[in-house]
Design an enzyme around this catalytic site. Structure first.
Site, PDB file in Angstrom:
ATOM      1  N   ASP A   1      -4.670   8.401   2.867  1.00  0.00           N
ATOM      2  CA  ASP A   1      -4.363   7.198   3.112  1.00  0.00           C
ATOM      3  C   ASP A   1      -4.988   6.552   4.458  1.00  0.00           C
ATOM      4  O   ASP A   1      -5.575   7.328   5.199  1.00  0.00           O
ATOM      5  CB  ASP A   1      -2.671   7.323   3.712  1.00  0.00           C
ATOM      6  CG  ASP A   1      -1.994   6.039   4.031  1.00  0.00           C
ATOM      7  OD1 ASP A   1      -2.454   5.087   3.613  1.00  0.00           O
ATOM      8  OD2 ASP A   1      -0.834   5.979   4.814  1.00  0.00           O
ATOM      9  N   GLU A   2      -5.122   5.142   4.608  1.00  0.00           N
ATOM     10  CA  GLU A   2      -6.007   4.757   5.781  1.00  0.00           C
ATOM     11  C   GLU A   2      -7.234   5.164   5.574  1.00  0.00           C
ATOM     12  O   GLU A   2      -7.979   5.505   6.839  1.00  0.00           O
ATOM     13  CB  GLU A   2      -5.343   4.975   7.025  1.00  0.00           C
ATOM     14  CG  GLU A   2      -3.863   4.475   7.161  1.00  0.00           C
ATOM     15  CD  GLU A   2      -3.588   2.844   7.328  1.00  0.00           C
ATOM     16  OE1 GLU A   2      -4.815   2.294   6.978  1.00  0.00           O
ATOM     17  OE2 GLU A   2      -2.492   2.331   7.507  1.00  0.00           O
TER      18      GLU A   2
ATOM     19  N   LYS B   1       0.746  -1.195   0.173  1.00  0.00           N
ATOM     20  CA  LYS B   1       0.081  -0.015  -0.037  1.00  0.00           C
ATOM     21  C   LYS B   1       0.932   1.433   0.047  1.00  0.00           C
ATOM     22  O   LYS B   1       0.570   2.395  -0.679  1.00  0.00           O
ATOM     23  CB  LYS B   1      -1.013  -0.182   1.166  1.00  0.00           C
ATOM     24  CG  LYS B   1      -1.625   1.211   1.526  1.00  0.00           C
ATOM     25  CD  LYS B   1      -2.331   1.364   2.631  1.00  0.00           C
ATOM     26  CE  LYS B   1      -1.616   1.122   4.111  1.00  0.00           C
ATOM     27  NZ  LYS B   1      -0.839   2.626   4.181  1.00  0.00           N
ATOM     28  N   THR B   2       1.923   1.192   0.864  1.00  0.00           N
ATOM     29  CA  THR B   2       2.634   2.487   1.123  1.00  0.00           C
ATOM     30  C   THR B   2       3.516   2.943  -0.276  1.00  0.00           C
ATOM     31  O   THR B   2       3.527   3.890  -0.790  1.00  0.00           O
ATOM     32  CB  THR B   2       3.677   2.230   2.080  1.00  0.00           C
ATOM     33  OG1 THR B   2       2.838   2.049   3.324  1.00  0.00           O
ATOM     34  CG2 THR B   2       4.341   3.759   2.301  1.00  0.00           C
TER      35      THR B   2
ATOM     36  N   ARG C   1      -0.238  -9.950  11.068  1.00  0.00           N
ATOM     37  CA  ARG C   1       1.092  -9.100  11.425  1.00  0.00           C
ATOM     38  C   ARG C   1       2.320 -10.208  11.135  1.00  0.00           C
ATOM     39  O   ARG C   1       3.479  -9.875  11.123  1.00  0.00           O
ATOM     40  CB  ARG C   1       1.212  -8.636  12.768  1.00  0.00           C
ATOM     41  CG  ARG C   1       0.062  -7.591  13.118  1.00  0.00           C
ATOM     42  CD  ARG C   1       0.136  -6.370  12.260  1.00  0.00           C
ATOM     43  NE  ARG C   1      -0.765  -6.853  11.095  1.00  0.00           N
ATOM     44  CZ  ARG C   1      -1.013  -6.173   9.971  1.00  0.00           C
ATOM     45  NH1 ARG C   1      -0.113  -5.257   9.738  1.00  0.00           N
ATOM     46  NH2 ARG C   1      -1.894  -6.408   9.153  1.00  0.00           N
TER      47      ARG C   1
ATOM     48  N   GLN D   1      -9.741  -3.886   7.684  1.00  0.00           N
ATOM     49  CA  GLN D   1      -8.770  -3.679   8.627  1.00  0.00           C
ATOM     50  C   GLN D   1      -9.337  -2.259   9.400  1.00  0.00           C
ATOM     51  O   GLN D   1      -8.610  -1.568   9.880  1.00  0.00           O
ATOM     52  CB  GLN D   1      -7.429  -3.066   8.237  1.00  0.00           C
ATOM     53  CG  GLN D   1      -6.450  -4.427   7.642  1.00  0.00           C
ATOM     54  CD  GLN D   1      -5.197  -4.238   7.097  1.00  0.00           C
ATOM     55  OE1 GLN D   1      -4.336  -3.928   7.946  1.00  0.00           O
ATOM     56  NE2 GLN D   1      -4.770  -4.442   5.918  1.00  0.00           N
TER      57      GLN D   1
END
Length: 753
Positions: free
Chosen positions: A225-226, A33-34, A615, A259
């Site tokens: 973002d997010e 994503k980043t 994670r 998420q």
């Protein structure tokens, strides 16, 4: 020149190159994503878009800073002219320029949380309201929630639903406090964090001097973002900037509905679920390839999240084939859970040659960290607690421990200074300073100064009452076991009552930490491993405090970077580790008991578990305890329903997860062929445990048959010692090592004959 496009997979590249119109990037965990967000900004600049025409909104300054650093490697220092930062920092920057249009000075003050609570406390006091009902934390949370939902003080006062809710919670004057708070902030030329959003929306909505058109033209391209973590107000501001007649709607949102885990902070999952309806021309790109985890972990995550009702359909996949299956641990108690996890970390370090830094222990509530901290310390494994202090360093824990220390040793000056006016009892700072000065001059402890009869002034009576209270605690400690004493002190010191008054999320967390400490003390007196003194187990408060001191004195050097990470699942979002332990997988803990009556909250708990397991890169262990101390009692637990939603082929061991017995149904429609777990060998009691009633210790005599809940029936063979220190030797025929010495005042024995 960096050839950034060729470093992307096909879907990532499409998302980067599609620069016109509304775009939504659904980015699964570990899907890059980043990288997409970073290269999209770089590609906009490479395509001729001026950096000052790009607005990129993030949730942390660290994310914005790292993104700019990455982009600079592609396009150079011009990236510094991009408007990139958090919602609050970007809007504060704009408000510095435009705030006079709203009646605020350009150099307005930004109030932090403590400032806000101070102003609210002053208003509550001025209005003559009871702070027990109008807890400043709770009032602040209500005002914050109102602002996040675009509800002004006037609108609040006219909303019958809100007024009825506050009346039901014995806070009918919230609307008036909100009104006065807003007025005081405006009069002081101050904005709190929520105002930075609310006033930004007001600036655009009121559109004085065409300020809205100014920023719509300035920000030709908006990236968020997010996006799943945005609240109603944040999305409303975004729509004001990009959704207008003739707009090219150049907005790109990046996020993952699976998420979305911050509803308690006001995040609204509907923002991402409804984005395509709000912007019908949206082009959606799904980043489904996971570069982080192995196949068993990905398969488990996919199957788990299918049980949520409202979601954007996707299926993450990985080329990281093979990998270890998920380890699942069914453990008898929470203490055993701490020991097993610490042992497994040692085993994995030796077998896989990985460092402490590669491990994370994730839990649902911060209060769970205690048992893991203790066992990591016993194994000399360095660790660091994130998202909060180490359990024994938390204020509420240290406050109660200070009272316990004073009960054992009233001359403990540091403990006394900590709690002499906590909870508040009218002993002023100046009075305490005078006590300290007098004690220093006379070379005495502060406790000695409390008894010399020279205390004068308004605080004298309060100091005398405090002194008498600590004296009574000392007498209690000399007569009772550690847990009975600690519970007495927690109640009569006012600490528990003070914790219960605060029903905010932070307050609930502090109360959980306090009860976790008390549960640890109960566990200490019930455990067989307590310090033995001449074959007699010492269950006193003094012994407990010595035990804790030895644990908390373990030196974990801050210079070391090789440590096991302990954190809540919320704090772990965005991180990754070679080996992850997700602990406390039990009903009413994970999922939380607060989510059981609300299907939406239960879905969020499942998303939180989804975040937890993704994670892990290579090793994942899920554990649950059959029993756990809660509020001083041993509670029997069902395994979390989420464990049943993972296919059994993902686990390395097949175990009996049982039938769901409470909460909302979510059992998958499939049969499980499972082997029963061997039951522990406990004595078979001839009496109904529910009828168990301990007999007074002074009535127990040699030759009697008695019942102990853990060891079963036994015969009292000998009694030694005097008064409160009597010790009985009892033969329990149904256990190994049947001869036990038990101090009678702590024994809890029922006379049978």
């Amino acid at each position: 020149m960096v050839d950034y496009l060729n470093t992307l997979n096909p879907v990532q590249r499409q998302a980067v190159e599609c620069i016109d119109g509304p775009v939504m990037v659904i980015a699964g965990p570990g899907s890059g994503k980043t990288r997409v967000l970073t290269y999209r900004v770089a590609h906009l600049m490479r395509s001729g878009i001026a950096p000052w025409n790009i607005l990129c909104l993030t949730f942390t300054n660290k994310a914005a800073r790292e993104m700019k650093e990455r982009i600079e490697t592609v396009v150079g220092i011009d990236v510094r002219k991009v408007w990139a930062g958090t919602f609050h920092s970007i809007f504060a920057r704009i408000l510095r320029i435009e705030s006079p249009k709203l009646g605020y000075p350009s150099d307005f003050t930004i109030y932090d949380t403590d400032d806000t609570k101070s102003v609210i406390s002053e208003i509550i006091q001025t209005m003559g309201l009871d702070k027990k009902n109008y807890n400043p934390n709770n009032v602040r949370s209500r005002i914050s929630a109102a602002k996040s939902n675009l509800i002004t003080p006037k609108m609040y006062a006219q909303n019958s639903e809100l007024i009825d809710y506050d009346r039901m919670n014995r806070m009918p004057m919230i609307y008036k406090i909100y009104e006065r708070y807003a007025h005081k902030c405006f009069r002081a030329g101050a904005m709190d964090f929520d105002d930075l959003l609310l006033q930004m929306y007001r600036l655009l909505y009121e559109n004085k001097d065409n300020v809205k058109q100014k920023y719509q033209h300035a920000f030709r391209y908006v990236l968020v973002d997010e996006f799943q973590d945005t609240n109603y107000l944040q999305y409303a501001i975004i729509k004001e900037l990009v959704n207008y007649p003739g707009s090219p709607e150049n907005i790109c949102v990046v996020g993952d509905d699976a998420q979305s885990i911050y509803s308690f902070r006001g995040a609204t999952i509907e923002n991402i679920l409804q984005f395509e309806s709000d912007f019908p021309a949206t082009q959606t790109f799904k980043l489904e390839q996971n570069y982080r985890s192995t196949d068993p972990i990905i398969h488990a995550a996919n199957q788990l999240i299918t049980h949520n009702r409202n979601q954007i359909q996707k299926k993450i996949w990985t080329e990281n084939e093979g990998g270890s299956k998920i380890k699942i641990l069914q453990i008898l108690s929470d203490t055993e859970e701490g020991r097993r996890v610490a042992d497994l970390i040692l085993e994995q370090k030796n077998r896989n040659h990985i460092t402490n830094r590669d491990f994370a222990i994730l839990y649902r509530t911060n209060a769970q960290s205690r048992v893991f901290e203790e066992h990591l310390r016993r194994n000399n494994i360095a660790y660091k607690v994130f998202g909060g202090l180490s359990f024994y360093q938390r204020k509420e824990v240290k406050d109660l421990l200070a009272y316990l220390r004073l009960a054992v040793n009233p001359k403990d000056d540091e403990a006394l200074k900590r709690v002499i006016n906590y909870p508040r009892r009218g002993i002023g700072k100046k009075s305490v300073e005078n006590l300290i000065d007098q004690a220093t001059e006379s070379d005495q402890s502060i406790w000695d100064m409390l008894h010399n009869g020279n205390i004068k002034g308004r605080s004298a009576r309060m100091i005398e009452q405090f002194s008498q209270m600590i004296g009574s605690f000392g007498r209690k400690a000399s007569e009772q076991d550690a847990y009975t004493t600690a519970m007495h002190i927690a109640k009569h010191s006012g600490v528990l009552a003070a914790m219960r008054e605060d029903t905010s999320m932070e307050g609930i967390g502090r109360l959980q930490n306090l009860t976790a400490l008390l549960d640890g003390i109960k566990e200490f007196i019930d455990a067989d491993e307590a310090e033995d003194i001449g074959d007699v187990q010492d269950k006193t408060l003094s012994s407990y405090l010595q035990n804790i001191a030895l644990l908390t004195d373990f030196d974990t050097s801050e210079e070391s970077t090789d440590y096991v990470s302990l954190m809540s699942v919320h704090a772990a979002k965005g991180l990754e580790f070679e080996s992850v332990f997700v602990v406390g997988m039990e009903e009413n803990l994970f999922p939380s008991f607060m989510a059981m009556s609300d299907p939406n909250q239960l879905d969020e708990e499942r998303r939180l578990f989804y975040v937890a397991i993704t994670r892990a890169k290579k090793l994942l262990c899920l554990s649950f305890a059959k029993t756990r101390y809660q509020y001083g009692q041993v509670r029997f637990n069902d395994p979390s329903r989420f464990l049943k939603e993972i296919p059994e082929e993902c686990f390395d061991t097949v175990i009996n997860l049982g039938q769901q017995t409470n909460g909302l149904p979510s059992e998958p429609k499939r049969l499980r062929r499972i082997a029963p777990l061997p039951k522990p060998k406990l004595p078979k009691l001839d009496i109904d445990v529910s009828d168990f009633r301990p007999s007074p210790s002074h009535t127990i005599k040699e030759g009697m048959t008695v019942l102990h809940l853990k060891f079963g029936k036994g015969e009292v063979q000998k009694i030694e010692g005097n008064n409160a220190n009597k010790v009985a030797t009892i033969h329990f025929s149904q256990i190994d090592n049947p001869s036990r010495k038990i101090m009678l005042k702590f024994a809890k024995l029922q006379i049978l004959e």
